[in-house]
Design a protein around this motif. Structure first.
Motif, mmCIF file in Angstrom:
data_model
loop_
_atom_site.group_PDB
_atom_site.id
_atom_site.type_symbol
_atom_site.label_atom_id
_atom_site.label_comp_id
_atom_site.label_asym_id
_atom_site.label_seq_id
_atom_site.Cartn_x
_atom_site.Cartn_y
_atom_site.Cartn_z
ATOM 1 N N UNK A 1 0.839 -1.206 0.000
ATOM 2 C CA UNK A 1 0.000 0.000 0.000
ATOM 3 C C UNK A 1 0.874 1.255 0.000
ATOM 4 N N UNK A 2 1.870 1.284 0.882
ATOM 5 C CA UNK A 2 2.738 2.469 0.970
ATOM 6 C C UNK A 2 3.470 2.710 -0.347
ATOM 7 N N UNK A 3 3.922 1.626 -0.980
ATOM 8 C CA UNK A 3 4.650 1.771 -2.244
ATOM 9 C C UNK A 3 3.749 2.261 -3.368
ATOM 10 N N UNK A 4 2.543 1.680 -3.478
ATOM 11 C CA UNK A 4 1.674 2.053 -4.605
ATOM 12 C C UNK A 4 1.004 3.399 -4.396
ATOM 13 N N UNK A 5 0.699 3.748 -3.168
ATOM 14 C CA UNK A 5 0.098 5.064 -2.911
ATOM 15 C C UNK A 5 1.092 6.202 -3.122
ATOM 16 N N UNK A 6 2.387 5.923 -2.997
ATOM 17 C CA UNK A 6 3.408 6.962 -3.194
ATOM 18 C C UNK A 6 3.325 7.521 -4.610
ATOM 19 N N UNK A 7 3.628 8.811 -4.728
ATOM 20 C CA UNK A 7 3.554 9.493 -6.028
ATOM 21 C C UNK A 7 4.969 9.621 -6.584
ATOM 22 N N UNK A 8 5.158 9.192 -7.833
ATOM 23 C CA UNK A 8 6.494 9.300 -8.414
ATOM 24 C C UNK A 8 6.497 9.054 -9.905
ATOM 25 N N UNK B 1 9.350 10.669 -3.641
ATOM 26 C CA UNK B 1 8.426 10.107 -2.652
ATOM 27 C C UNK B 1 8.491 8.579 -2.650
ATOM 28 N N UNK B 2 8.496 7.974 -3.830
ATOM 29 C CA UNK B 2 8.588 6.512 -3.923
ATOM 30 C C UNK B 2 9.941 6.027 -3.408
ATOM 31 N N UNK B 3 11.000 6.775 -3.717
ATOM 32 C CA UNK B 3 12.339 6.390 -3.254
ATOM 33 C C UNK B 3 12.416 6.389 -1.725
ATOM 34 N N UNK B 4 11.780 7.382 -1.101
ATOM 35 C CA UNK B 4 11.815 7.456 0.366
ATOM 36 C C UNK B 4 11.075 6.284 1.003
ATOM 37 N N UNK B 5 9.974 5.843 0.372
ATOM 38 C CA UNK B 5 9.256 4.670 0.882
ATOM 39 C C UNK B 5 10.132 3.429 0.739
ATOM 40 N N UNK C 1 -5.661 -4.609 -6.166
ATOM 41 C CA UNK C 1 -5.960 -3.534 -7.108
ATOM 42 C C UNK C 1 -5.257 -2.264 -6.631
ATOM 43 N N UNK C 2 -4.502 -1.633 -7.511
ATOM 44 C CA UNK C 2 -3.783 -0.412 -7.119
ATOM 45 C C UNK C 2 -3.275 0.307 -8.359
ATOM 46 N N UNK C 3 -2.919 1.568 -8.199
ATOM 47 C CA UNK C 3 -2.157 2.262 -9.227
ATOM 48 C C UNK C 3 -0.688 1.847 -9.080
ATOM 49 N N UNK C 4 0.068 2.081 -10.126
ATOM 50 C CA UNK C 4 1.542 2.009 -10.052
ATOM 51 C C UNK C 4 2.105 0.628 -9.728
ATOM 52 N N UNK C 5 1.318 -0.446 -9.938
ATOM 53 C CA UNK C 5 1.992 -1.760 -9.852
ATOM 54 C C UNK C 5 3.190 -1.767 -10.788
ATOM 55 N N UNK C 6 3.052 -1.037 -11.900
ATOM 56 C CA UNK C 6 4.164 -0.825 -12.832
ATOM 57 C C UNK C 6 4.888 0.450 -12.389
#
Length: 361
Positions: free
Chosen positions: A12-19, A26-30, A177-182
Motif C-alpha cells: 500500500x505504501x509503495x503504490x500510494x506513493x507518487x512518483x 516520494x517513492x524512493x523514500x518509501x 488492485x492499485x495504481x503504479x503496480x508498474x
C-alpha cells in the motif's frame, strides 16, 4: 477489506506513493524506509536511483535486482487564462483510459486535486464521437476560475501530475488492485529479496535497486548499473496478463496466480540463455510455479543492464498484471511471493564458478 499484514502495508505504501519519471523522490523514500533494515549500505546514483547493498561473500559476484521507482503520469506544461491546466504525458498512455480520471498535481503549496476533461460528446460531430479523443485536446480541471487562481493554488509548469487511486485488496484478497503496480511491485520484490537473504548464506553481493525513469527509456538502470558494475542482472517488473476477455493466447497467455513470468524476449533484450536455464532449473527443483512470456514491444530495466560495460548476463522476471498503464491494475499476491522465492533460490546458487560457466552457456 482484507486485514493489512506487514506485506500488504508495504505494498500500500509503495503504490500510494507518487512518483513519475523525473520526480521519484516520494517513492524512493518509501523504498528506503523498507529496505534499510536489510541492507549493509544504502546509496544513490547521481540521478536518484536507490541502491541497497547486502554482502554475502564480499569477493563473490555482484548480483543486481532492479525494479523501477517511476510510474507513468503527466507534467504540467501551461495554464490558460481560465485556469485550465494543460499537460505532457510522461510515459506511455492510451488516450481511451484517461478521460474523466482523477489526478493529483504535486503543486508547490501541496497536492491539488483535478480531473482530466475534454469537450462533452453532446457538442461533437457524429464523426468526432466515433473517434478516441486526442491527448492534445485534453486538459485538467482543478476548479480554478483563472490563471492567477491556479497559480495561487501552487500549480505551475513542470509540476508532476500523478494518477489517483487507493490500494485495495479485492474480495478474493490475493487479488490486489492499485495504481503504479508498474512498477512498485518490482520495488517490493527487490526489498523482499534482501529481507529473505537477511540471515541466509549467499556466495555473492546483492544489490536491490530502485531505478528512476524506466518508463521514458530505461534511464536509471543505465546509471545505476554503471555505478554497480554487476556480474548478473535481474530486471523485476510487471508483465502482460492474458486472462481477461478479448485477449487471445497469440497476444498473451499468462494467467494471474500461475507463477512469475520468465521473459524470453522483449524489444529491449533477448534473455540470457545461461541465466534463463539456471532460473528454470531452480524453479523446477524447488517446485516454484512459473510461466514463460515474450513481448514484441516494450522492455524492462534488463534492457539497459545487460549492455553495461562489457556485458551483464541478465533476465527479466515479471509479475503478470491486468490493465497496466492505466489508473488501476490487478496483480496476484502469490505471483509476487513466488517471484521473490525464485530469485532468492537462484541467488544462493550464483557463486563465482557458476557465473563463469553460465556466461558461455
Amino acid at each position: 477489506m482484507a486485514k493489512m499484514d506487514e506485506t500488504l502495508t508495504m505494498l500500500k505504501d509503495l503504490t500510494d506513493a507518487k512518483g513519475i519519471p523525473g520526480n521519484e523522490k516520494e517513492a524512493r523514500e518509501v523504498m528506503e524506509k523498507y529496505v534499510t533494515p536489510y541492507a549493509d549500505e544504502v546509496t544513490t546514483d547521481n540521478l536518484g536511483s536507490l541502491i541497497a547493498k547486502k554482502e554475502g561473500n564480499a569477493s563473490g559476484p555482484k548480483i543486481m535486482v532492479a525494479g523501477h521507482l517511476d510510474e507513468i503520469g503527466f507534467m504540467v506544461t501551461r495554464i490558460d487564462e481560465k485556469g485550465f491546466v494543460y499537460f505532457q504525458t510522461v510515459g506511455g498512455w492510451w488516450s481511451q483510459v484517461m478521460l474523466a480520471q482523477r489526478v493529483t498535481i504535486m503543486g508547490s503549496n501541496g497536492d491539488v486535486t483535478g480531473v482530466i476533461g475534454s469537450k462533452p460528446p453532446h457538442i461533437l460531430s457524429a464523426d468526432a464521437r466515433k473517434k478516441p479523443m486526442d491527448i492534445k485536446d485534453m486538459f485538467i480541471d482543478i476548479g480554478a476560475s483563472s490563471k492567477e487562481e491556479a497559480e495561487e493554488f501552487g500549480v505551475k509548469p513542470g509540476n508532476s501530475v500523478v494518477p489517483y487511486f487507493e490500494f485495495t485488496p479485492l474480495k478474493n484478497d490475493k487479488m490486489l488492485l492499485a495504481k503504479a503496480w508498474d512498477n512498485r511491485i518490482g520495488i517490493a520484490i527487490a526489498i523482499e529479496v534482501l529481507k529473505q537473504l537477511k540471515g541466509a548464506d549467499h556466495p555473492n553481493v546483492v544489490y536491490g535497486v530502485g531505478t528512476i525513469q524506466e518508463e521514458v527509456g530505461l534511464r536509471g538502470a543505465k546509471t545505476s548499473a554503471n555505478q554497480i558494475q554487476p556480474d548478473i542482472g535481474f530486471g523485476v517488473d510487471v508483465g502482460i496478463a492474458g486472462d481477461t476477455p478479448g485477449v487471445s493466447d497469440k497476444d498473451a497467455d499468462s494467467e494471474l496466480g500461475k507463477g512469475p513470468q520468465i521473459v524470453l524476449y522483449d524489444a529491449s533484450m533477448i534473455s540470457h540463455k545461461g541465466l534463463r536455464d539456471l532460473v528454470v532449473d531452480t524453479a523446477d527443483a524447488s517446485g516454484i510455479p512459473y510461466q514463460f512470456a515474450s513481448m514484441a514491444g516494450g522492455g524492462t530495466d534488463s534492457g539497459s543492464i545487460h549492455v553495461t560495460a562489457n556485458g551483464v548476463p541478465s533476465l527479466s522476471i515479471t509479475v503478470a498484471s491486468r490493465y497496466i498503464h492505466t489508473h488501476a491494475a490487478i496483480i496476484h499476491r502469490d505471483d509476487f511471493e513466488n517471484a521473490v522465492k525464485l530469485i532468492v533460490e537462484t541467488i544462493k546458487k550464483l557463486d563465482a564458478d557458476t557465473v563463469k560457466e553460465l556466461i558461455l552457456a
